[in-house]
Design a protein around this motif. Structure first.
Motif: not given
Lengths: 144, 77
Positions: A70-77, B21-25
């Motif tokens: 879900l956080y893939r687009k935040y990878l650069d950050k 990310p806390t919930l995806e690590l």
């Protein structure tokens, strides 16, 4: 004096570093407990809270999100955040010398903070917590 | 190891980071981070504690972080 005795949170986690910060918070609590429990044995305790110090801490770290993250687009950050502690950090030998000087002092204190941004974190501890978290999110997390 | 520590009295360690990310690590990575950063402190301190206690001297130096929460009166830098 009143202010100095008040309960303030010292420092906050950064986005994408929550698990790391959680392990470190546990270590801080353990060290504080040891500071008391080691007194009967005359064992001293020194907790060091570093900011940025030159090491391989970021280089040794990889984060490879799965395709459906879900956080893939935040990878650069996430990767940029990972590397900030190694942008003009305190040299390792300077850090080591300061810690040893503190440890060898006649009456060493039980806590020290040093390294890049240590003063900033100390300063931010006096700000309202929600404001600090918003500031960190905007600076290190937000992609909007 | 204990013989060496008898000589140096103090113990110094550096630890591991776990970024993401806390919930995806992956949970295995979370457990590895706690193992390396928290349980290592307990393991090593437990190993040397009896020897320091017997000599009534020594120091535990633990590396935390500015990102860790610590409640209490702020210390001077």
């Amino acid at each position: 004096m009143t202010l100095l005795n008040a309960d303030f949170p010292l420092s906050s986690p950064l986005p994408w570093g929550g698990i790391y910060a959680a392990t470190k918070s546990a270590v801080h609590t353990i060290s504080d407990a040891l500071e008391m429990e080691c007194r009967p044995f005359n064992i001293k305790v020194l907790l060091v809270a570093p900011g940025g110090v030159k090491s391989n801490i970021a280089a040794n770290q990889s984060y490879d999100p799965p395709p459906d993250a879900l956080y893939r687009k935040y990878l650069d950050k996430i990767l940029a955040r990972r590397d900030i502690s190694q942008a003009s950090p305190m040299p390792t030998d300077v850090f080591a010398k300061q810690v040893i000087m503190k440890a060898l002092a006649p009456s060493p204190s039980s806590y020290m903070t040093l390294g890049k941004s240590a003063i900033l974190f100390w300063f931010l501890a006096w700000f309202p917590r929600r404001w600090v978290l918003s500031y960190f999110w905007k600076r290190f997390g937000d992609i909007s | 190891m204990v013989r060496q520590l008898n000589l140096c009295d103090s113990l110094f360690r550096l630890m591991k980071i776990s970024q993401g990310p806390t919930l995806e690590l992956p949970l295995e990575q979370v457990q590895a981070a706690f193992d390396a950063n928290v349980f290592s402190v307990l393991r090593v301190n437990r190993a040397v504690f009896p020897h320091m206690a017997a000599r009534k001297r020594g120091m535990f130096i633990t590396i935390g972080s500015v990102v860790a929460q610590r409640y209490g009166a702020p210390h001077s830098c």
